[in-house]
Write an enzyme that holds these catalytic residues in place. Structure first.
Site, PDB file in Angstrom:
ATOM      1  N   TYR A   1      -3.187  -8.794   8.495  1.00  0.00           N
ATOM      2  CA  TYR A   1      -3.923  -8.261   7.338  1.00  0.00           C
ATOM      3  C   TYR A   1      -3.366  -8.852   6.042  1.00  0.00           C
ATOM      4  O   TYR A   1      -4.099  -9.413   5.220  1.00  0.00           O
ATOM      5  CB  TYR A   1      -3.816  -6.728   7.323  1.00  0.00           C
ATOM      6  CG  TYR A   1      -4.290  -6.115   6.037  1.00  0.00           C
ATOM      7  CD1 TYR A   1      -5.632  -6.146   5.695  1.00  0.00           C
ATOM      8  CD2 TYR A   1      -3.391  -5.524   5.149  1.00  0.00           C
ATOM      9  CE1 TYR A   1      -6.066  -5.602   4.497  1.00  0.00           C
ATOM     10  CE2 TYR A   1      -3.817  -4.980   3.963  1.00  0.00           C
ATOM     11  CZ  TYR A   1      -5.157  -5.024   3.632  1.00  0.00           C
ATOM     12  OH  TYR A   1      -5.578  -4.500   2.447  1.00  0.00           O
TER      13      TYR A   1
ATOM     14  N   THR B   1      -3.178  -6.941  -1.729  1.00  0.00           N
ATOM     15  CA  THR B   1      -2.401  -5.851  -1.142  1.00  0.00           C
ATOM     16  C   THR B   1      -0.896  -6.076  -1.241  1.00  0.00           C
ATOM     17  O   THR B   1      -0.436  -7.221  -1.260  1.00  0.00           O
ATOM     18  CB  THR B   1      -2.775  -5.721   0.352  1.00  0.00           C
ATOM     19  OG1 THR B   1      -1.882  -4.807   0.988  1.00  0.00           O
ATOM     20  CG2 THR B   1      -2.663  -7.038   1.095  1.00  0.00           C
TER      21      THR B   1
HETATM   22  N1  UFG Z   1       1.713   6.815   9.408  1.00  0.00           N
HETATM   23  C1  UFG Z   1       2.200   7.814  10.228  1.00  0.00           C
HETATM   24  N2  UFG Z   1       1.295   8.593  10.886  1.00  0.00           N
HETATM   25  C2  UFG Z   1      -0.056   8.424  10.787  1.00  0.00           C
HETATM   26  C3  UFG Z   1      -0.534   7.408   9.925  1.00  0.00           C
HETATM   27  C4  UFG Z   1       0.377   6.613   9.266  1.00  0.00           C
HETATM   28  O1  UFG Z   1       3.409   7.987  10.365  1.00  0.00           O
HETATM   29  O2  UFG Z   1      -0.801   9.157  11.418  1.00  0.00           O
HETATM   30  C5  UFG Z   1       2.685   6.025   8.633  1.00  0.00           C
HETATM   31  C6  UFG Z   1       2.520   4.527   8.817  1.00  0.00           C
HETATM   32  O3  UFG Z   1       3.244   4.083   9.953  1.00  0.00           O
HETATM   33  C7  UFG Z   1       3.057   4.005   7.492  1.00  0.00           C
HETATM   34  C8  UFG Z   1       2.685   5.098   6.484  1.00  0.00           C
HETATM   35  O4  UFG Z   1       2.438   6.258   7.261  1.00  0.00           O
HETATM   36  O5  UFG Z   1       4.433   3.887   7.542  1.00  0.00           O
HETATM   37  C9  UFG Z   1       1.446   4.774   5.686  1.00  0.00           C
HETATM   38  O6  UFG Z   1       0.439   4.347   6.592  1.00  0.00           O
HETATM   39  P1  UFG Z   1      -1.074   4.138   6.160  1.00  0.00           P
HETATM   40  O7  UFG Z   1      -1.828   3.723   7.402  1.00  0.00           O
HETATM   41  O8  UFG Z   1      -1.570   5.320   5.425  1.00  0.00           O
HETATM   42  O9  UFG Z   1      -0.999   2.952   5.105  1.00  0.00           O
HETATM   43  P2  UFG Z   1      -0.354   1.496   5.221  1.00  0.00           P
HETATM   44  O10 UFG Z   1       0.896   1.517   4.382  1.00  0.00           O
HETATM   45  O11 UFG Z   1      -0.216   1.015   6.604  1.00  0.00           O
HETATM   46  O12 UFG Z   1      -1.479   0.578   4.599  1.00  0.00           O
HETATM   47  C10 UFG Z   1      -2.133   0.889   3.397  1.00  0.00           C
HETATM   48  C11 UFG Z   1      -3.533   0.317   3.421  1.00  0.00           C
HETATM   49  C12 UFG Z   1      -3.490  -1.167   3.385  1.00  0.00           C
HETATM   50  C13 UFG Z   1      -2.622  -1.631   2.256  1.00  0.00           C
HETATM   51  C14 UFG Z   1      -1.271  -1.027   2.347  1.00  0.00           C
HETATM   52  C15 UFG Z   1      -0.432  -1.472   1.176  1.00  0.00           C
HETATM   53  O13 UFG Z   1      -4.228   0.706   4.583  1.00  0.00           O
HETATM   54  O14 UFG Z   1      -4.802  -1.636   3.224  1.00  0.00           O
HETATM   55  O15 UFG Z   1      -1.393   0.372   2.333  1.00  0.00           O
HETATM   56  O16 UFG Z   1       0.800  -0.832   1.185  1.00  0.00           O
HETATM   57  F1  UFG Z   1      -2.479  -2.961   2.289  1.00  0.00           F
END
Ligand code: UFG
Length: 331
Positions: free
Chosen positions: A147, A123
């Site tokens: 993670y 990741t």
């Molecule tokens: N976010 C919001 N509102 C929501 C959901 C998410 O503002 O309802 C924001 C989060 O704070 C973050 C962005 O949108 O800034 C993306 O969030 P995601 O949960 O969609 O994805 P992440 O970047 O946290 O994580 C994902 C995968 C991981 C991986 C990562 C790598 O879940 O497994 O991308 O960048 F490691």
């Protein structure tokens, strides 16, 4: 005496999950036989359509050896893991147990059954807070959530196992997997759903009242977090490219899988409004712990060495495919 592996058989841990099921589909289209190994704790039996499903726990070495001896895979593609960066801050030990201890059991079983190759689902979270605008594979590794730390520990185990046991390991560091393959009847379906794009589409579908922005005071152009969104089929395809690449015994390769383009949470919401034709009311919430402000790939190495092109990852296509899938699934 261990029988020689079957070059067309691939064991896919987490094969009933989101990235796993799309990869199984492309493996089958590419002439491979995918064997899905999954405990169905978060995956779905309906998503296993392109080969057999073997139920089992990742930590169950006995069961893993039984399945490896039955099918003699030439490679394992290892997806099975806990995946939510935010949750990992609250429940870190779950991440060390499932991701680290589970992967250790898998690597030991591979050694004992002489399975020569692994493609590992790592990741962008291994990098932590970016020190450069684009993240190349050479960027320092300093995860800011358990993670990312758990995935980095598995990378370390693979490095050592490659040196000592001759394992070939393709480490793929994913940015933000999104979109779906609605024509094949598969797409993202997590319970609970934490990812941005499906949560925004749930509002358009009327399943949720409003979308949340977790932090609007980040040091980014519009104050919301920036991510590099990659279409699930582009991501899945990179696994086939990695698998086909000739590498000597004992070698490790590391590649970022992203597009090199970042989009903010607000930009995602704007495109979702346009594509769905629905208003998407939004409320600003506090920052989610463990979130770096920006994660954008430098994908140059994957483009060059894997001969891979992300052709479906425009934001419009990503969100349109996700929308088509969620309408079928929840509409
Ligand atoms: N976010 C919001 N509102 C929501 C959901 C998410 O503002 O309802 C924001 C989060 O704070 C973050 C962005 O949108 O800034 C993306 O969030 P995601 O949960 O969609 O994805 P992440 O970047 O946290 O994580 C994902 C995968 C991981 C991986 C990562 C790598 O879940 O497994 O991308 O960048 F490691």
């Amino acid at each position: 005496m261990v029988e020689a592996p079957d070059p067309h058989t691939v064991l896919v841990t987490g094969g009933a999950g989101y990235i796993g099921s799309h990869t199984c589909r492309l493996l089958a289209a590419g002439g491979f036989r995918p064997i899905a190994y999954d405990n169905l704790s978060t995956g779905h039996d309906w998503a296993v359509k392109w080969g057999p499903l073997e139920r089992g726990e990742l930590a169950d070495g006995t069961r893993l050896r039984e399945v490896m001896r039955k099918y003699r895979p030439a490679a394992v593609i290892h997806f099975a893991a806990s995946i939510a960066a935010g949750e990992s801050v609250i429940e870190p030990l779950k991440y060390y147990r499932n991701n680290v201890a589970g992967s250790l059991a898998l690597i030991e079983a591979m050694r004992d059954c002489a399975v020569p190759r692994i493609v590992f689902s790592s990741t962008a979270a291994v990098y932590g807070n970016p020190q450069t605008r684009l993240l190349s594979e050479a960027h320092p590794l300093a995860p800011i959530n358990p993670y990312g730390a758990s995935k980095l520990m598995v990378e370390t185990m693979l490095r050592d196992a490659a040196a000592a046991h001759g394992l070939i390991a393709n480490i793929l560091r994913y940015f933000n997997a999104s979109g779906a393959d609605p024509d094949a009847g598969i797409g993202e379906d997590h319970e609970p759903e934490t990812h941005l794009i499906p949560r925004v589409l749930f509002v358009a579908l009327g399943k949720e009242r409003e979308a949340s922005i977790f932090g609007a005071d980040y040091p980014t152009p519009d104050g919301t977090c920036v991510r590099d969104y990659i279409h699930i089929l582009d991501l899945a395809e990179a696994h086939l490219c990695a698998l086909k690449r000739e590498l000597p015994k004992g070698s490790i390769s590391v590649h970022n899988l992203g597009t090199g383009h970042g989009y903010s949470v607000k930009q995602i919401m704007e495109v979702a409004r346009r594509i769905t034709g629905h208003p998407i009311p939004v409320s600003i919430k506090p920052r989610r712990p463990g979130d770096p402000p920006e994660l954008v790939a430098d994908p140059a190495l994957a483009l060059q060495e894997l001969n891979w092109r992300p052709t479906r990852s425009s934001l419009e296509r990503l969100i349109a495919d996700a929308w088509a899938w969620h309408k079928t699934r929840h509409g």
